[in-house]
Design an enzyme around this catalytic site. Structure first.
Site, PDB file in Angstrom:
ATOM      1  CD  GLU A 107      -6.496 -37.925  31.348  1.00 49.88           C
ATOM      2  OE1 GLU A 107      -6.158 -38.613  32.336  1.00 49.88           O
ATOM      3  OE2 GLU A 107      -6.743 -36.709  31.421  1.00 49.88           O
ATOM      4  CE  LYS A 166      -8.044 -40.438  36.438  1.00 49.96           C
ATOM      5  NZ  LYS A 166      -7.262 -40.459  35.180  1.00 49.96           N
ATOM      6  CB  ILE A 191       0.789 -27.616  41.877  1.00 53.80           C
ATOM      7  CG1 ILE A 191       2.194 -28.001  42.325  1.00 53.80           C
ATOM      8  CG2 ILE A 191       0.162 -26.663  42.899  1.00 53.80           C
ATOM      9  CD1 ILE A 191       3.122 -26.826  42.510  1.00 53.80           C
ATOM     10  N   PRO A 193      -0.149 -40.286  37.091  1.00 52.17           N
ATOM     11  CG  PRO A 193       2.055 -39.520  37.383  1.00 52.17           C
ATOM     12  CD  PRO A 193       1.012 -40.438  37.991  1.00 52.17           C
ATOM     13  CD  GLU A 223       4.958 -38.354  46.406  1.00 52.16           C
ATOM     14  OE1 GLU A 223       5.654 -37.383  46.047  1.00 52.16           O
ATOM     15  OE2 GLU A 223       5.290 -39.147  47.282  1.00 52.16           O
TER      16      GLU A 223
HETATM   17  P1  NAD Z   1      -2.119 -34.214  35.921  1.00 52.26           P
HETATM   18  O1  NAD Z   1      -2.223 -33.560  37.224  1.00 52.26           O
HETATM   19  O2  NAD Z   1      -2.629 -33.544  34.731  1.00 52.26           O
HETATM   20  O3  NAD Z   1      -2.831 -35.640  35.947  1.00 52.26           O
HETATM   21  C1  NAD Z   1      -2.514 -36.602  36.933  1.00 52.26           C
HETATM   22  C2  NAD Z   1      -3.710 -37.501  37.125  1.00 52.26           C
HETATM   23  O4  NAD Z   1      -4.765 -36.738  37.737  1.00 52.26           O
HETATM   24  C3  NAD Z   1      -4.290 -38.066  35.821  1.00 52.26           C
HETATM   25  O5  NAD Z   1      -4.679 -39.398  36.037  1.00 52.26           O
HETATM   26  C4  NAD Z   1      -5.516 -37.168  35.591  1.00 52.26           C
HETATM   27  O6  NAD Z   1      -6.516 -37.799  34.845  1.00 52.26           O
HETATM   28  C5  NAD Z   1      -5.965 -36.919  37.018  1.00 52.26           C
HETATM   29  N1  NAD Z   1      -6.786 -35.725  37.205  1.00 52.26           N
HETATM   30  C6  NAD Z   1      -6.697 -34.541  36.547  1.00 52.26           C
HETATM   31  N2  NAD Z   1      -7.633 -33.685  37.003  1.00 52.26           N
HETATM   32  C7  NAD Z   1      -8.332 -34.341  37.970  1.00 52.26           C
HETATM   33  C8  NAD Z   1      -9.437 -33.977  38.807  1.00 52.26           C
HETATM   34  N3  NAD Z   1      -9.991 -32.785  38.741  1.00 52.26           N
HETATM   35  N4  NAD Z   1      -9.893 -34.895  39.671  1.00 52.26           N
HETATM   36  C9  NAD Z   1      -9.322 -36.113  39.760  1.00 52.26           C
HETATM   37  N5  NAD Z   1      -8.293 -36.516  38.987  1.00 52.26           N
HETATM   38  C10 NAD Z   1      -7.791 -35.632  38.102  1.00 52.26           C
HETATM   39  O7  NAD Z   1      -0.572 -34.587  35.783  1.00 52.26           O
HETATM   40  P2  NAD Z   1       0.139 -35.271  34.552  1.00 52.26           P
HETATM   41  O8  NAD Z   1       0.161 -34.236  33.490  1.00 52.26           O
HETATM   42  O9  NAD Z   1      -0.450 -36.611  34.259  1.00 52.26           O
HETATM   43  O10 NAD Z   1       1.603 -35.544  35.143  1.00 52.26           O
HETATM   44  C11 NAD Z   1       2.553 -34.537  35.196  1.00 52.26           C
HETATM   45  C12 NAD Z   1       2.608 -33.925  36.596  1.00 52.26           C
HETATM   46  O11 NAD Z   1       2.800 -34.936  37.583  1.00 52.26           O
HETATM   47  C13 NAD Z   1       3.790 -33.017  36.714  1.00 52.26           C
HETATM   48  O12 NAD Z   1       3.445 -31.828  37.380  1.00 52.26           O
HETATM   49  C14 NAD Z   1       4.768 -33.818  37.545  1.00 52.26           C
HETATM   50  O13 NAD Z   1       5.709 -33.092  38.226  1.00 52.26           O
HETATM   51  C15 NAD Z   1       3.865 -34.575  38.440  1.00 52.26           C
HETATM   52  N6  NAD Z   1       4.553 -35.767  38.953  1.00 52.26           N
HETATM   53  C16 NAD Z   1       4.929 -35.798  40.277  1.00 52.26           C
HETATM   54  C17 NAD Z   1       5.609 -36.886  40.792  1.00 52.26           C
HETATM   55  C18 NAD Z   1       6.049 -36.932  42.237  1.00 52.26           C
HETATM   56  O14 NAD Z   1       6.490 -37.973  42.683  1.00 52.26           O
HETATM   57  N7  NAD Z   1       5.960 -35.851  42.986  1.00 52.26           N
HETATM   58  C19 NAD Z   1       5.881 -37.981  39.975  1.00 52.26           C
HETATM   59  C20 NAD Z   1       5.482 -37.927  38.646  1.00 52.26           C
HETATM   60  C21 NAD Z   1       4.799 -36.807  38.150  1.00 52.26           C
END
Ligand code: NAD
Length: 486
Positions: free
Chosen positions: A182, A179, A233, A154, A253
Site C-alpha cells: 500500500e 497486490k 514473519i 513489500p 519469503e
Molecule cells: P509486510 O509484511 O508488512 O507487508 C508485506 C505485504 O503483505 C504488503 O503488501 C502488505 O500489504 C501485505 N499484508 C500485510 N498484512 C497482510 C495480511 N494480513 N494479509 C495479506 N496481506 C498482508 O512487510 P513490509 O513491511 O512491506 O516489508 C518488509 C518485510 O519484508 C521485512 O520483514 C523484510 O525482511 C521482508 N522482505 C523479505 C524479502 C525476502 O526475499 N525474504 C525481500 C524483501 C522484504
C-alpha cells in the site's frame, strides 16, 4: 535531475481493463521529503472479487498456452520495462525515496532481466524420465500450473518484487492477482497499461490496497490456489493461518538478519567496502543486508575503527541525486522503529556507538547510517531484524563459536564469510544454515540462482528454475498398455 512532469497512474488492472479503484483513498508519500505525491483509491472488495474471478476464468486458456507463447508475453513485458525504464525509475525513486541513479542502474535492468530469464527458463525445463516403472504401464511426470496465484509484495523494491513474483507464476502457466504494498503502488500501476497490451485479459490483474483489507480478501478466497508473499514473519504467519482454511499452497519469503563472519585473515579493506555498501544499500531495508557482523579478535578493533570512518562517509539527503548513496526509510513509522531499536541497544552499558545512531535532522524519513560495537549474541539488536541502516559488531575468538552464533537466529536467508583462506571459508559456508552464503562478498544475486530462506525466513524460492517448480505441481500420468503385442 529530470524535471519533466511525471505521470502518476492510479488505475488498477482488472480483466485486462484499467479501472479506477473504488475503495478507500490511500495517500502516497515521498519518503525523501515526507510530502504527499498521490492519492490512490484502493480496490473495493467487489473489485478484488472481480479480479480473482477474471483470473479464474482466464486460467483455462492461459494454462494451455505453450511455453513459447508465454515466453513471448514475458519478453514483451521486459521490452516495455526497458522502454519505460527512465520514468519507472523516477517513480520508484519518488515513491521509495531511493537515489534515482541507483534505481536506474540497479532496479530497472534487474526487473527486465527477470522477465527475460523466465521467458528462457520455461522453454528448457528438465525433469524425471518417463518409463515403465510397473510392467505394462508407462509413467511420466508433467509439471502443471497451480491455478490462480495471489502475489503480495513489500515496499523495499516495489517493481523488482513484482517481477520476481509475476514472471515465474505466469511462465509456469498460472494466472495472477498481484497486490503491491500500500506504500509503493506507483511503479507497477504505471506499468499496468503496457501489461494490458501484452497479457491476455484476466491473466494478470493488479489490485492495490492494504494487507488487512485487500490482502486478506485475496488470501481468503477459495478460488485462489496459491499465495506468494514477500514480507514480514508476522504477516507470513497470518497468511498461513488464513490459507489453511482452504489449504492453499504458500510461497513465503520473509525477513532476514544476515550474519557476516570476518576471520582474522580477511582482506580488511574489502570487508569494510563490502559492509559499507551492502549493509546500507537501500538504507538497510533489504532482507539480505550485511547487518550482523562477527569479527575475530585479531581483526576486530581495526575493523570497527575502519568501518566507523567508512560508514560516516556515506552520503545521503543531498539535493543532487548523484551525491546520494542511500535514501530514507520508507515511512516515519519505520524510521521511528529503527530509532527505538538503537535507543534500546545503547541503553545497554556494553554496547558502544561507533557512528550514527540518530534521526537525521531535516525533511524526510532519514536515519543516520549507524555502527554499534560491543554487541552480544543475546542482545535484541543482534537477534531481531531492524530493516534499517544499522550494523552491529560482535567479537569472537573461536570460529566454531562464530558459526554457532551465526546460526543461532530465527532467520535463515543470507550470510557471508570473509577469509583469505578459501578452505576455511568453504568449511564455514558449508556449516551456515542460510539460503545463501557469499564468500568474500555479500548481497549479489543472479536471476539464474535460487533466492530464499530457511527457518522463519520462509521456504519459497524466488529467481532460478527452482521458482518455476514452486509455481507448478508435479503430476503423474500412467498409461496401461493392455495385452503385450510382441
Ligand atoms: P509486510 O509484511 O508488512 O507487508 C508485506 C505485504 O503483505 C504488503 O503488501 C502488505 O500489504 C501485505 N499484508 C500485510 N498484512 C497482510 C495480511 N494480513 N494479509 C495479506 N496481506 C498482508 O512487510 P513490509 O513491511 O512491506 O516489508 C518488509 C518485510 O519484508 C521485512 O520483514 C523484510 O525482511 C521482508 N522482505 C523479505 C524479502 C525476502 O526475499 N525474504 C525481500 C524483501 C522484504
Amino acid at each position: 535531475m529530470d524535471e519533466t512532469p511525471l505521470c502518476v497512474c492510479s488505475e488498477l488492472l482488472i480483466d485486462g481493463q484499467p479501472v479506477a479503484g473504488q475503495g478507500a483513498l490511500e495517500t502516497i508519500l515521498n519518503p525523501a521529503t515526507g510530502e504527499a505525491i498521490a492519492r490512490i483509491a484502493e480496490a473495493s472488495s467487489e473489485q478484488v472479487g472481480h479480479a480473482i474471478g477474471a483470473a479464474h476464468q482466464a486460467f483455462d486458456g492461459w494454462s494451455r498456452t505453450t511455453p513459447q507463447q508465454r515466453a513471448s508475453v514475458l519478453l514483451a513485458i521486459a521490452d516495455s520495462i526497458d522502454a519505460q525504464a527512465h520514468s519507472l525509475a523516477r517513480l520508484e525513486a519518488l515513491n521509495c525515496g531511493k537515489p534515482l541513479h541507483l534505481a536506474r542502474q540497479d532496479d530497472l535492468p534487474a526487473c527486465a532481466d527477470v522477465f527475460r530469464f523466465f521467458a528462457g527458463a520455461v522453454r528448457c525445463q528438465t525433469g524425471q524420465l518417463a518409463g515403465e516403472y510397473l510392467p505394462g504401464y508407462t509413467s511420466w511426470v508433467r509439471r502443471d500450473p497451480v491455478g490462480v496465484v495471489a502475489s503480495i509484495a513489500p515496499w523495499n523494491y516495489p517493481l523488482m518484487m513484482a517481477a520476481w513474483k509475476i514472471a515465474p507464476a505466469l511462465a509456469a502457466g498460472n494466472t495472477v492477482v498481484f497486490k503491491p504494498s500500500e506504500h509503493t503502488p506507483l511503479s507497477i500501476l504505471a506499468l499496468a497499461p503496457s501489461l494490458a497490451e501484452h497479457v491476455p485479459p484476466g491473466v494478470l490483474n493488479i489490485v492495490s490496497g492494504g494487507g488487512e483489507g485487500v490482502g486478506n480478501l485475496l488470501v481468503s478466497d477459495p478460488r485462489v490456489r496459491m499465495v506468494s508473499l514477500t514480507g514480514d514473519i508476522v504477516t507470513g504467519q497470518k497468511i498461513l493461518q488464513a490459507a489453511a482454511r482452504t489449504l492453499k499452497r504458500t510461497h513465503l519469503e520473509l525477513g532476514g538478519k544476515a550474519p557476516v563472519i570476518v576471520c582474522d585473515d580477511a582482506d580488511l579493506e574489502a570487508v569494510v567496502q563490502g559492509i559499507r555498501t551492502y549493509g546500507y544499500y537501500n538504507a538497510g531495508q533489504d532482507c539480505t543486508a550485511a547487518c550482523r557482523i562477527y569479527a575475530q579478535s585479531g581483526i576486530h578493533d581495526r575493523l570497527v575503527s575502519a568501518l566507523g570512518t567508512a560508514v560516516a562517509s556515506l552520503r545521503f539527503a543531498h539535493k543532487r541525486d548523484a551525491d546520494n548513496e542511500l535514501g530514507p526509510l520508507i515511512s516515519a513509522r519505520q524510521r521511528d522503529r529503527v530509532a527505538s531499536f538503537v535507543e534500546r541497544a545503547l541503553g545497554q552499558p556494553h554496547i558502544e556507538r561507533v557512528t550514527g545512531a540518530a534521526v537525521h535532522s531535516g525533511p524526510g524519513f532519514y536515519y543516520q547510517p549507524t555502527v554499534l560495537a560491543g554487541c552480544r549474541q543475546q542482545d535484541e539488536i543482534v537477534q531481531r531484524e531492524v530493516f534499517g541502516p544499522v550494523v552491529t559488531v560482535t567479537r569472537f575468538d573461536d570460529l566454531a563459536q562464530a558459526v554457532s552464533w551465526a546460526n543461532d537466529s530465527e532467520y535463515g536467508l543470507a550470510s557471508s564469510v570473509w577469509s583469505g583462506n578459501l578452505d576455511r571459508a568453504m568449511q564455514v559456508a558449508a556449516r551456515l544454515q542460510y539460503g545463501c552464503t557469499w564468500v568474500n562478498s555479500h548481497f549479489l544475486l543472479a536471476s539464474e540462482m535460487p533466492h530464499g530462506g530457511l527457518k522463519r525466513s520462509g521456504y519459497g524460492k524466488d529467481l532460478s528454475s527452482d521458482s518455476l517448480q514452486d509455481y507448478s505441481v508435479a503430476r503423474h500420468i500412467m498409461v496401461h498398455h493392455g495385452q503385450a503385442l510382441f
